[in-house]
Design a protein around this motif. Structure first.
Motif, PDB file in Angstrom:
ATOM      1  N   ARG A   1       2.658 -15.906  -3.843  1.00 29.83           N
ATOM      2  CA  ARG A   1       3.284 -14.600  -4.041  1.00 29.83           C
ATOM      3  C   ARG A   1       2.879 -13.681  -2.903  1.00 29.83           C
ATOM      4  O   ARG A   1       1.726 -13.719  -2.442  1.00 29.83           O
ATOM      5  N   VAL A   2       3.801 -12.857  -2.438  1.00 33.60           N
ATOM      6  CA  VAL A   2       3.542 -11.958  -1.318  1.00 33.60           C
ATOM      7  C   VAL A   2       3.481 -10.521  -1.815  1.00 33.60           C
ATOM      8  O   VAL A   2       4.368 -10.059  -2.538  1.00 33.60           O
ATOM      9  N   GLU A   3       2.430  -9.827  -1.431  1.00 39.01           N
ATOM     10  CA  GLU A   3       2.266  -8.410  -1.779  1.00 39.01           C
ATOM     11  C   GLU A   3       2.196  -7.600  -0.497  1.00 39.01           C
ATOM     12  O   GLU A   3       1.228  -7.662   0.249  1.00 39.01           O
ATOM     13  N   GLN A   4       3.279  -6.849  -0.221  1.00 34.70           N
ATOM     14  CA  GLN A   4       3.318  -6.027   0.981  1.00 34.70           C
ATOM     15  C   GLN A   4       2.587  -4.706   0.746  1.00 34.70           C
ATOM     16  O   GLN A   4       2.309  -4.323  -0.385  1.00 34.70           O
ATOM     17  N   PHE A   5       2.303  -4.018   1.847  1.00 36.29           N
ATOM     18  CA  PHE A   5       1.571  -2.754   1.793  1.00 36.29           C
ATOM     19  C   PHE A   5       2.447  -1.696   2.473  1.00 36.29           C
ATOM     20  O   PHE A   5       2.293  -1.417   3.668  1.00 36.29           O
ATOM     21  N   PRO A   6       3.384  -1.090   1.749  1.00 37.62           N
ATOM     22  CA  PRO A   6       4.380  -0.200   2.348  1.00 37.62           C
ATOM     23  C   PRO A   6       3.857   1.208   2.617  1.00 37.62           C
ATOM     24  O   PRO A   6       4.301   2.198   2.027  1.00 37.62           O
ATOM     25  N   VAL A   7       2.879   1.311   3.503  1.00 34.41           N
ATOM     26  CA  VAL A   7       2.329   2.603   3.918  1.00 34.41           C
ATOM     27  C   VAL A   7       2.295   2.639   5.447  1.00 34.41           C
ATOM     28  O   VAL A   7       2.443   1.605   6.098  1.00 34.41           O
ATOM     29  N   PRO A   8       2.097   3.817   6.036  1.00 36.41           N
ATOM     30  CA  PRO A   8       1.999   3.871   7.503  1.00 36.41           C
ATOM     31  C   PRO A   8       0.768   3.123   8.010  1.00 36.41           C
ATOM     32  O   PRO A   8      -0.236   2.993   7.298  1.00 36.41           O
ATOM     33  N   ALA A   9       0.845   2.666   9.236  1.00 36.32           N
ATOM     34  CA  ALA A   9      -0.341   2.062   9.865  1.00 36.32           C
ATOM     35  C   ALA A   9      -1.430   3.130  10.004  1.00 36.32           C
ATOM     36  O   ALA A   9      -2.605   2.876   9.737  1.00 36.32           O
ATOM     37  N   PHE A  10      -1.001   4.340  10.405  1.00 35.81           N
ATOM     38  CA  PHE A  10      -1.912   5.483  10.524  1.00 35.81           C
ATOM     39  C   PHE A  10      -1.262   6.705   9.886  1.00 35.81           C
ATOM     40  O   PHE A  10      -0.102   7.002  10.148  1.00 35.81           O
TER      41      PHE A  10
ATOM     42  N   LEU B   1      -5.230  11.141  -0.584  1.00 33.68           N
ATOM     43  CA  LEU B   1      -4.343  11.358  -1.723  1.00 33.68           C
ATOM     44  C   LEU B   1      -3.543  10.101  -2.042  1.00 33.68           C
ATOM     45  O   LEU B   1      -3.390   9.718  -3.211  1.00 33.68           O
ATOM     46  N   MET B   2      -3.035   9.432  -0.993  1.00 32.59           N
ATOM     47  CA  MET B   2      -2.240   8.214  -1.178  1.00 32.59           C
ATOM     48  C   MET B   2      -3.073   7.103  -1.819  1.00 32.59           C
ATOM     49  O   MET B   2      -2.580   6.331  -2.637  1.00 32.59           O
ATOM     50  N   TRP B   3      -4.340   7.050  -1.487  1.00 38.12           N
ATOM     51  CA  TRP B   3      -5.229   6.015  -2.000  1.00 38.12           C
ATOM     52  C   TRP B   3      -5.541   6.208  -3.494  1.00 38.12           C
ATOM     53  O   TRP B   3      -6.168   5.360  -4.091  1.00 38.12           O
ATOM     54  N   ARG B   4      -5.042   7.305  -4.067  1.00 39.01           N
ATOM     55  CA  ARG B   4      -5.220   7.545  -5.505  1.00 39.01           C
ATOM     56  C   ARG B   4      -3.989   7.121  -6.297  1.00 39.01           C
ATOM     57  O   ARG B   4      -4.020   7.086  -7.526  1.00 39.01           O
ATOM     58  N   GLU B   5      -2.895   6.782  -5.587  1.00 41.34           N
ATOM     59  CA  GLU B   5      -1.666   6.362  -6.255  1.00 41.34           C
ATOM     60  C   GLU B   5      -1.845   4.962  -6.854  1.00 41.34           C
ATOM     61  O   GLU B   5      -2.431   4.074  -6.234  1.00 41.34           O
ATOM     62  N   ARG B   6      -1.310   4.751  -8.060  1.00 41.32           N
ATOM     63  CA  ARG B   6      -1.502   3.476  -8.742  1.00 41.32           C
ATOM     64  C   ARG B   6      -0.899   2.303  -7.976  1.00 41.32           C
ATOM     65  O   ARG B   6      -1.467   1.213  -7.962  1.00 41.32           O
ATOM     66  N   SER B   7       0.259   2.519  -7.345  1.00 44.39           N
ATOM     67  CA  SER B   7       0.892   1.436  -6.597  1.00 44.39           C
ATOM     68  C   SER B   7       0.024   1.001  -5.418  1.00 44.39           C
ATOM     69  O   SER B   7      -0.047  -0.188  -5.080  1.00 44.39           O
ATOM     70  N   VAL B   8      -0.660   1.962  -4.792  1.00 47.36           N
ATOM     71  CA  VAL B   8      -1.553   1.654  -3.682  1.00 47.36           C
ATOM     72  C   VAL B   8      -2.852   1.047  -4.201  1.00 47.36           C
ATOM     73  O   VAL B   8      -3.385   0.095  -3.619  1.00 47.36           O
ATOM     74  N   LEU B   9      -3.351   1.579  -5.304  1.00 41.54           N
ATOM     75  CA  LEU B   9      -4.591   1.053  -5.882  1.00 41.54           C
ATOM     76  C   LEU B   9      -4.458  -0.419  -6.251  1.00 41.54           C
ATOM     77  O   LEU B   9      -5.426  -1.185  -6.164  1.00 41.54           O
ATOM     78  N   ARG B  10      -3.245  -0.829  -6.644  1.00 46.27           N
ATOM     79  CA  ARG B  10      -3.032  -2.232  -6.995  1.00 46.27           C
ATOM     80  C   ARG B  10      -3.245  -3.124  -5.774  1.00 46.27           C
ATOM     81  O   ARG B  10      -3.893  -4.174  -5.859  1.00 46.27           O
ATOM     82  N   ILE B  11      -2.727  -2.713  -4.611  1.00 41.87           N
ATOM     83  CA  ILE B  11      -2.900  -3.491  -3.376  1.00 41.87           C
ATOM     84  C   ILE B  11      -4.359  -3.463  -2.934  1.00 41.87           C
ATOM     85  O   ILE B  11      -4.926  -4.491  -2.535  1.00 41.87           O
TER      86      ILE B  11
END
Length: 333
Positions: free
Chosen positions: A170-179, A188-198
């Motif tokens: 299974r592939v899990e992408q990380f759809p955020v900016p490189a920087f 703030l983004m690192w507190r989002e549940r979708s990001v926390l899962r990755i």
């Protein structure tokens, strides 16, 4: 479906007869009631799909001198890829990445969580992967790929897709900016549940696969050539004496990364987290990546290193020169 299964079965039978029973291709063709050219194609299929994995061991199981020297100094498992001095950087990259792909395959197990960093080197590795069926494995993207010019999704997702297809994972992408533009935005983004899962998957990694980025490489690292850094960022890296990066996290020649401002905006994993991963495979091609490689090794980022012969030779020679200089043995003239 039935024809593909039949072909796989024929490839397996041909491989067993050729590699385990020492039958010639003509003998196999007679036994399978087919042509010699068909047997040749079946053997190629067996290698390409991972039914056959060829390993070459040096006589008496002695590691070559370069591998032994690097292993002793940096405590890593080393695979030095022999390449002719006449090859250019692109050709060397292809040779190294082909062997890297063949080396990685046997190390991948079921129920693995494999972190993959995008980049020119790992992109090349992904093109040479051979299939190996695993169960319950996950490929997780180590760092975001978006910038002001592109989302980066196509580039990064293609690399992840190849790894996923190769290992039935299974592939899990990380759809955020490189920087991120601002460190606060990242927090703030690192507190989002979708990001926390990755991030949670990254914390459970059993293997990480990455290259070493270098701003002055002959084959430029994608992070430096793809519009991810502006002039101010480059100046900031120079002021911090940065020599390279892994998964868009930067470090100095001594392996340290404290106080490098750009890391606060990077989406890549903290180097302390990376060091906790049981198997960390670093693939490096090209002498111009020497300084970045030395920094990555000083930081203890790799457990396994795959590199070309010329770079390995330079690494050993430069280590010797540094030791001589430290002891006061400076060259005359």
């Amino acid at each position: 479906m039935g024809s593909s299964r039949a072909k796989a079965s024929d490839a397996l039978r041909a491989a067993q007869m050729y590699y385990l029973q020492d039958l010639t291709m003509d003998a196999i063709a007679r036994e399978l009631r087919t042509s010699r050219s068909t047997v040749s194609r079946l053997l190629s299929t067996a290698r390409e799909t991972g039914l056959v994995q060829i390993q070459i061991r040096s006589p008496m199981d002695r590691a070559p001198e370069l591998e032994r020297a690097i292993r002793a100094k940096y405590k890593v498992d080393v695979h030095v890829v022999p390449v002719a001095d006449t090859l250019n950087e692109v050709e060397v990259l292809e040779r190294v990445c082909l062997q890297a792909a063949r080396t990685i395959g046997p190390l991948v197990d079921s129920n693995a969580v494999i972190g993959v960093a995008w980049g020119a080197t790992i992109s090349a590795v992904s093109r040479h992967l051979t299939r190996k069926v695993t169960h319950g494995s996950v490929i997780v993207q180590l760092n975001g790929a978006g910038n002001t010019q592109t989302s980066g999704i196509t580039y990064a997702s293609e690399i992840m897709r190849r790894f996923g297809n190769a290992y039935s994972a299974r592939v899990e992408q990380f759809p955020v900016p490189a920087f991120f533009d601002q460190a606060e935005t990242k927090k703030l983004m690192w507190r989002e549940r979708s990001v926390l899962r990755i991030l949670g998957l990254q914390e459970r990694m059993t293997m990480a696969i990455f290259g070493v980025g270098s701003i002055d490489a002959d084959v430029p690292s994608h992070v430096y050539s793809g519009g991810y850094l502006d002039e101010g960022d480059i100046d900031s890296l120079a002021a911090s004496a940065v020599v390279g990066d892994v998964a868009t996290v930067f470090f100095r020649a001594d392996g340290s990364n404290a106080g490098i401002v750009l890391n606060e905006r990077s989406s890549g994993p903290d180097l302390a987290l990376l060091r906790q991963v049981r198997r960390r495979i670093c693939v490096v091609s090209g002498e111009s990546k020497l300084n970045g490689l030395r920094g990555a090794l000083a930081a203890g980022l790799a457990t396994d290193l795959i590199l070309d012969e010329a770079t390995a030779r330079l690494l050993v020679e430069s280590d010797g020169a540094d030791a001589a200089e430290a002891m006061g043995f400076l060259p005359l003239g």
